[in-house]
Write a protein that holds these residues in place. Structure first.
Motif, PDB file in Angstrom:
ATOM      1  N   LEU A 137      26.262   2.665  -6.553  1.00 20.21           N
ATOM      2  CA  LEU A 137      25.402   2.038  -7.559  1.00 20.21           C
ATOM      3  C   LEU A 137      24.866   0.738  -6.984  1.00 20.21           C
ATOM      4  O   LEU A 137      25.633  -0.100  -6.509  1.00 20.21           O
ATOM      5  CB  LEU A 137      26.184   1.752  -8.841  1.00 20.21           C
ATOM      6  N   ALA A 138      23.560   0.582  -6.994  1.00 19.04           N
ATOM      7  CA  ALA A 138      22.930  -0.661  -6.544  1.00 19.04           C
ATOM      8  C   ALA A 138      21.989  -1.148  -7.634  1.00 19.04           C
ATOM      9  O   ALA A 138      21.220  -0.362  -8.200  1.00 19.04           O
ATOM     10  CB  ALA A 138      22.164  -0.446  -5.239  1.00 19.04           C
ATOM     11  N   GLU A 139      22.041  -2.448  -7.894  1.00 14.71           N
ATOM     12  CA  GLU A 139      21.227  -3.022  -8.964  1.00 14.71           C
ATOM     13  C   GLU A 139      20.385  -4.187  -8.444  1.00 14.71           C
ATOM     14  O   GLU A 139      20.926  -5.183  -7.975  1.00 14.71           O
ATOM     15  CB  GLU A 139      22.111  -3.519 -10.104  1.00 14.71           C
ATOM     16  N   GLU A 140      19.087  -4.030  -8.500  1.00 17.03           N
ATOM     17  CA  GLU A 140      18.122  -5.093  -8.242  1.00 17.03           C
ATOM     18  C   GLU A 140      18.284  -5.741  -6.869  1.00 17.03           C
ATOM     19  O   GLU A 140      17.875  -6.876  -6.677  1.00 17.03           O
ATOM     20  CB  GLU A 140      18.217  -6.164  -9.333  1.00 17.03           C
ATOM     21  N   GLU A 141      18.827  -5.003  -5.911  1.00 12.74           N
ATOM     22  CA  GLU A 141      18.924  -5.567  -4.562  1.00 12.74           C
ATOM     23  C   GLU A 141      17.672  -5.285  -3.739  1.00 12.74           C
ATOM     24  O   GLU A 141      17.298  -6.080  -2.887  1.00 12.74           O
ATOM     25  CB  GLU A 141      20.154  -5.019  -3.837  1.00 12.74           C
ATOM     26  N   GLY A 173      14.632  -5.351 -11.447  1.00 13.85           N
ATOM     27  CA  GLY A 173      14.405  -4.499 -12.602  1.00 13.85           C
ATOM     28  C   GLY A 173      14.736  -3.043 -12.388  1.00 13.85           C
ATOM     29  O   GLY A 173      14.496  -2.224 -13.282  1.00 13.85           O
ATOM     30  N   ILE A 174      15.290  -2.676 -11.220  1.00 13.10           N
ATOM     31  CA  ILE A 174      15.625  -1.279 -10.952  1.00 13.10           C
ATOM     32  C   ILE A 174      17.082  -1.163 -10.510  1.00 13.10           C
ATOM     33  O   ILE A 174      17.547  -1.918  -9.651  1.00 13.10           O
ATOM     34  CB  ILE A 174      14.718  -0.669  -9.869  1.00 13.10           C
ATOM     35  N   ARG A 175      17.793  -0.223 -11.115  1.00 12.10           N
ATOM     36  CA  ARG A 175      19.139   0.142 -10.655  1.00 12.10           C
ATOM     37  C   ARG A 175      19.131   1.622 -10.287  1.00 12.10           C
ATOM     38  O   ARG A 175      18.360   2.407 -10.847  1.00 12.10           O
ATOM     39  CB  ARG A 175      20.203  -0.150 -11.712  1.00 12.10           C
ATOM     40  N   SER A 209      19.466  10.945  -5.832  1.00  8.43           N
ATOM     41  CA  SER A 209      19.492   9.666  -6.529  1.00  8.43           C
ATOM     42  C   SER A 209      18.732   9.715  -7.835  1.00  8.43           C
ATOM     43  O   SER A 209      17.830  10.553  -8.020  1.00  8.43           O
ATOM     44  CB  SER A 209      18.885   8.564  -5.644  1.00  8.43           C
ATOM     45  N   VAL A 210      19.101   8.790  -8.726  1.00 11.94           N
ATOM     46  CA  VAL A 210      18.428   8.651 -10.018  1.00 11.94           C
ATOM     47  C   VAL A 210      18.142   7.173 -10.261  1.00 11.94           C
ATOM     48  O   VAL A 210      19.001   6.432 -10.752  1.00 11.94           O
ATOM     49  CB  VAL A 210      19.280   9.217 -11.171  1.00 11.94           C
ATOM     50  N   PRO A 211      16.947   6.711  -9.923  1.00 10.43           N
ATOM     51  CA  PRO A 211      16.578   5.323 -10.213  1.00 10.43           C
ATOM     52  C   PRO A 211      16.150   5.161 -11.668  1.00 10.43           C
ATOM     53  O   PRO A 211      15.605   6.103 -12.263  1.00 10.43           O
ATOM     54  CB  PRO A 211      15.408   5.069  -9.259  1.00 10.43           C
ATOM     55  N   THR A 212      16.367   3.974 -12.213  1.00  7.29           N
ATOM     56  CA  THR A 212      15.999   3.739 -13.611  1.00  7.29           C
ATOM     57  C   THR A 212      15.721   2.258 -13.824  1.00  7.29           C
ATOM     58  O   THR A 212      16.253   1.404 -13.090  1.00  7.29           O
ATOM     59  CB  THR A 212      17.137   4.193 -14.546  1.00  7.29           C
ATOM     60  N   PRO A 213      14.917   1.897 -14.808  1.00  8.93           N
ATOM     61  CA  PRO A 213      14.711   0.482 -15.123  1.00  8.93           C
ATOM     62  C   PRO A 213      15.991  -0.112 -15.721  1.00  8.93           C
ATOM     63  O   PRO A 213      16.649   0.533 -16.556  1.00  8.93           O
ATOM     64  CB  PRO A 213      13.582   0.488 -16.157  1.00  8.93           C
ATOM     65  N   THR A 214      16.341  -1.319 -15.335  1.00  7.80           N
ATOM     66  CA  THR A 214      17.529  -1.968 -15.900  1.00  7.80           C
ATOM     67  C   THR A 214      17.343  -2.257 -17.387  1.00  7.80           C
ATOM     68  O   THR A 214      18.326  -2.390 -18.122  1.00  7.80           O
ATOM     69  CB  THR A 214      17.828  -3.284 -15.165  1.00  7.80           C
TER      70      THR A 214
END
Length: 251
Positions: free
Chosen positions: A192-196, A200-202, A219-224
């Motif tokens: 899991l990676a968040e906004e790196e 606004g995307i994890r 993978s499944v990207p999504t807006p935070t």
């Protein structure tokens, strides 16, 4: 000494045009920079650049030229015919319908991550992915998930060999910090990676070893902004793990 001979079917102008395209590896370039990389005269380079701009593959901004997304179309015949893409396409479609998010297939390639395939969701705020585009390996969920399939020595060698710019305030750039994330991904079987990489995307990613020498990840990207981290993981991870199992299935 043996000297390679060009066949009578070799089209020199086409070969030179490809050299101009291959000169672009990321940043915008001036005419003189393209000429130096392609080993062509400035006059010849100017003609090739003008043609590529006219066809929509490059854009000119003042004295520099940059690649446009249309150039990705040239990679589609290979990407769509590859075995991983053919196997992943129906799996990603099913996964996208289940979680109502964009789903992607990526592959590790020489210290970077390439987007091989994407199934875009029609839900509001869903993430758009350019097939054929590259992502950094050090700060993305898919990159770290795939690095977790390698041993620590290999991972450290990769990280030491690449630039690791701080793309957002959250980007981890130190090798020791990235190694911690890679080991965590290896231990739990997902990352899991968040906004790196992008604010606004994890993204959740699960690696898949296809046993053909290539490392890929679903993978499944999504807006935070869509939901909390916990709700996202609870909603998406079980379905993503099942999809990865199907991808790894040898049948």
């Amino acid at each position: 000494m043996l000297v390679a001979q060009e066949s009578d079917q070799h089209v020199q102008s086409f070969s030179r045009g490809l050299k101009v395209i291959k000169a672009f590896t990321g940043s915008p370039l001036t005419l003189s920079e393209v000429a130096a990389r392609a080993e062509l005269s400035p006059a010849a380079t100017r003609r090739y650049l003008a043609t590529l701009v006219e066809l929509g593959y490059l854009a000119q901004e003042g004295s520099v030229f940059r690649v446009r997304s249309k150039l990705l179309e040239l990679s589609k015949p290979y990407l769509e015919a590859s075995d991983p893409v053919r196997k992943a396409a129906p799996i990603l479609r099913r996964l996208s319908a289940e979680v109502r998010e964009t789903t992607t297939l990526t592959q590790y390639s020489h210290g970077r991550v390439i987007n091989l395939h994407a199934c875009h969701a029609d839900q509001e705020l869903s993430i758009r992915v350019n097939v054929g585009s590259y992502l950094p390996v050090y700060c993305t969920a898919m990159g770290r998930a795939m690095l977790g399939m390698l041993d620590d020595a290999e991972v450290e060698s990769v990280l030491e060999s690449i630039d690791r710019p701080k793309l957002t305030p959250h980007t981890k750039t130190e090798v020791s910090s990235i190694m911690e994330e890679v080991r965590k991904a290896r231990a739990q079987g997902y990352c899991l990676a968040e906004e790196e990489h992008t604010l606004g995307i994890r993204t959740l990613s699960v690696p898949v070893d296809l046993l053909q020498g290539s490392l890929v990840a679903l993978s499944v990207p999504t807006p935070t902004a869509r939901e909390s981290r916990t709700d996202y993981v609870d909603r998406v991870l079980p379905q993503l793990l099942k999809a990865a199992e199907k991808m790894a299935d040898k049948d």
